[in-house]
Design a protein around this motif. Structure first.
Motif, PDB file in Angstrom:
ATOM      1  N   SER A 107       0.821  -1.201   0.000  1.00 13.30           N
ATOM      2  CA  SER A 107       0.000   0.000   0.000  1.00 13.30           C
ATOM      3  C   SER A 107       0.862   1.261   0.000  1.00 13.30           C
ATOM      4  CB  SER A 107      -0.918  -0.035   1.232  1.00 13.30           C
ATOM      5  OG  SER A 107      -1.608   1.173   1.387  1.00 13.30           O
TER       6      SER A 107
ATOM      7  N   GLU B 127     -10.514  -6.488  -7.704  1.00 13.66           N
ATOM      8  CA  GLU B 127     -10.387  -5.555  -6.576  1.00 13.66           C
ATOM      9  C   GLU B 127      -9.934  -4.181  -7.072  1.00 13.66           C
ATOM     10  OE1 GLU B 127     -11.604  -6.222  -3.779  1.00 13.66           O
ATOM     11  OE2 GLU B 127     -11.882  -8.361  -4.154  1.00 13.66           O
ATOM     12  N   ASP B 149      -5.334   5.683   2.688  1.00 16.50           N
ATOM     13  CA  ASP B 149      -6.579   5.063   3.135  1.00 16.50           C
ATOM     14  C   ASP B 149      -7.147   4.182   2.027  1.00 16.50           C
ATOM     15  OD1 ASP B 149      -7.759   7.963   5.044  1.00 16.50           O
ATOM     16  OD2 ASP B 149      -6.369   6.340   5.540  1.00 16.50           O
ATOM     17  N   ASP B 152      -4.695   1.159   1.271  1.00 12.81           N
ATOM     18  CA  ASP B 152      -4.790   0.160   2.344  1.00 12.81           C
ATOM     19  C   ASP B 152      -5.980  -0.762   2.086  1.00 12.81           C
ATOM     20  OD1 ASP B 152      -3.734   1.949   5.395  1.00 12.81           O
ATOM     21  OD2 ASP B 152      -2.612   0.913   3.826  1.00 12.81           O
ATOM     22  N   ASN B 153      -7.139  -0.165   1.803  1.00 12.57           N
ATOM     23  CA  ASN B 153      -8.333  -0.970   1.549  1.00 12.57           C
ATOM     24  C   ASN B 153      -8.126  -1.882   0.351  1.00 12.57           C
ATOM     25  OD1 ASN B 153      -9.698   0.166   3.687  1.00 12.57           O
ATOM     26  ND2 ASN B 153     -10.719   1.717   2.438  1.00 12.57           N
ATOM     27  N   ASP B 157      -7.986  -5.961   0.603  1.00  7.72           N
ATOM     28  CA  ASP B 157      -8.954  -6.761  -0.151  1.00  7.72           C
ATOM     29  C   ASP B 157      -8.249  -7.774  -1.049  1.00  7.72           C
ATOM     30  OD1 ASP B 157     -11.485  -4.143  -0.678  1.00  7.72           O
ATOM     31  OD2 ASP B 157     -10.987  -5.392   1.046  1.00  7.72           O
TER      32      ASP B 157
END
Lengths: 326, 164
Positions: A107, B127, B149, B152-153, B157
């Motif tokens: 991420s 995704e 944010d 991260d999601n 997923d």
């Protein structure tokens, strides 16, 4: 989210940041919730795998299935019994380890990909051109999705995309790892331009394998602070190439290297292919800083506002705006 | 070794280096800043930040790192178990050692093989399509958001579908 509360004593350079007494409670609470959820899935999947005559229950190569089938093959008796508690707990922990380590660092790197592309328009243009050429010209992510699903091996035909990813990982690696030294084991510094032959005992020391410093060392990279994806594409002998083996090591090296590195790179390729042409990302640090009344103290590293914080993501979690291009 | 004080160790040295960085900068910048500020230090040195950190041996050469990760792979630092404890109990692939580690690395390797990864493409693509929908909505609203944010999601997923 639980991860925001983790610390390795190094979340900030303020040494007292780790002494927040609320943290252990947060861990415990969130851990119970996570445990319940993951354990439920573990139980369900184990029951499915035990019923091996059902075609729909064939074991896959998911982490969960790999752990459970290893257990089933070693313990013939367990084929008829519920999962023993010790192994069920072990399974839950393996799943949680991969859930954690398989998302946070990726991420952060994806954020840096957007940060880089927003600040290097020529790189973005060349990236978009590669995607148009390999996947067909289209701004619509759904078209790219269909193309990728029908031919996943196209992901191996994107050299410039890979170069952008590698160069981003060079400048903004998201992981460093630590080892413990051993008695009677010393490292020898045999670099030609340093104290040749000096021995460094390791016993009792935390040995830090940190890519950040190697990735920006002018002994190994020409123009080390510049973002130059071409350094991964030029022929051997070109000055831009890394000047030593092992100089690029965001996933570490050796037997304990990152098991998920190919997965991480593949995810980044898919995300770039589906978003780079479809969207323009504008980084919003100036606007956010202004709205907060300016910044206090040092607010850049190597001249960049999007320096790495906390868990190696860009400062402020990369505030930005996005514009759709299609 | 950087200038060392018998009482403060390297704390003052680290403080001087750290004061050139933002207060919330990641500690990974420290060795690189040390290299820039003290170019004659040599690629391998000890760093004493007691009581705030462990006694460290910093290695900044490829040849030095090769010795501890490949020629003679040192065990993982024990405090990793404390760090990962709240997440995964402290006994998993990152913290295992010896034969136990070898066994489980062997069990998990097929889950990350090139061939298997190709079969995961459609999960990752699906995704990412959801991620694109979120970006579309944000594009219409024109508001500033925190990219981490969203990513991260997205990555949670994706990894959820792959791990379970």
């Amino acid at each position: 989210m639980q991860i925001k509360w983790l610390t390795f004593g190094d979340e900030e350079l303020n040494p007292f940041a780790s002494y927040n007494p609320v943290r252990p409670l947060v861990h415990w609470y969130n851990s119970r919730r996570m445990n319940k959820y993951v354990t439920r899935i573990v139980d369900q999947r184990f029951a499915e795998l035990q019923n091996e005559h059902n075609e729909h229950n064939k074991a896959s190569k998911s982490i969960l299935d790999l752990v459970l089938t290893a257990h089933l093959s070693e313990n013939v008796a367990s084929k008829a019994q519920p999962l023993d508690l010790a192994f069920r707990s072990f399974t839950t922990n393996q799943v949680k380890l991969f859930l954690f380590s398989g998302h946070d660092t990726t991420s952060s790197t994806i954020c840096y990909l957007f940060y880089i592309l927003a600040r290097h328009p020529t790189v973005l243009a060349r990236l978009r051109a590669e995607h148009n050429s390999v996947l067909g010209p289209s701004l619509d992510p759904s078209r790219a999705a269909i193309t990728l699903i029908s031919d996943p091996f196209l992901l191996n035909k994107l050299p410039y995309t890979l170069a952008v990813i590698k160069e981003t990982l060079r400048l903004y690696p998201t992981v460093s790892t630590t080892r413990i030294g051993e008695p009677h084991f010393s490292i020898i510094d045999a670099d030609a331009d340093a104290n040749t032959g000096q021995h460094f005992p390791t016993d009792g020391f935390c040995v830090w394998d940190i890519p950040q410093v190697i990735h920006r060392d002018p002994r190994y990279w020409s123009r080390p602070d510049d973002f130059i994806p071409e350094r991964w594409l030029v022929p051997a002998g070109d000055l831009l190439r890394p000047m030593a083996k092992g100089a690029w090591r965001p996933f570490s090296e050796g037997p304990r290297n990152c098991i998920g590195q190919e997965l991480a790179v593949m995810e980044m390729k898919v995300i770039l292919v589906m978003t780079a042409r479809a969207f323009d990302v504008q980084v919003a640090y100036e606007e956010v800083d202004r709205a907060q009344g300016g910044t206090r103290g040092v607010k850049t590293v190597y001249g960049e506002r999007g320096y790495q914080v906390q868990r190696a993501q860009p400062s402020g979690d990369l505030p930005c705006r996005v514009t759709q291009r299609h | 070794m950087p200038p060392w004080n018998p009482i403060l160790g390297h704390l003052y040295f680290c403080y001087k280096i750290a004061s050139k960085l933002p207060k919330d900068a990641h500690p990974n910048y420290l060795p690189d800043m040390i290299r820039r500020e003290s170019p004659n230090l040599g690629p391998i040195y000890y760093l004493d930040t007691w009581p705030f950190g462990p006694q460290m041996l910093i290695i900044t050469s490829t040849q030095g790192l090769h010795q501890v990760t490949q020629e003679h792979s040192l065990p993982k630092y024990p405090a990793l178990k404390d760090f990962l404890g709240p997440i995964s109990g402290g006994f998993e692939l990152v913290t295992m050692e010896g034969d136990v580690w070898k066994k489980w690395r062997g069990i998990f390797n097929p889950g990350f093989s090139a061939n298997h990864l190709m079969t995961l493409t459609s999960s990752i693509v699906e995704e990412t399509e959801r991620f694109c929908e979120v970006l579309r909505e944000l594009s219409q609203s024109r508001r500033i958001f925190r990219m981490k944010d969203l990513t991260d999601n997205l990555t949670v997923d994706i990894i959820g579908r792959i791990v379970m």
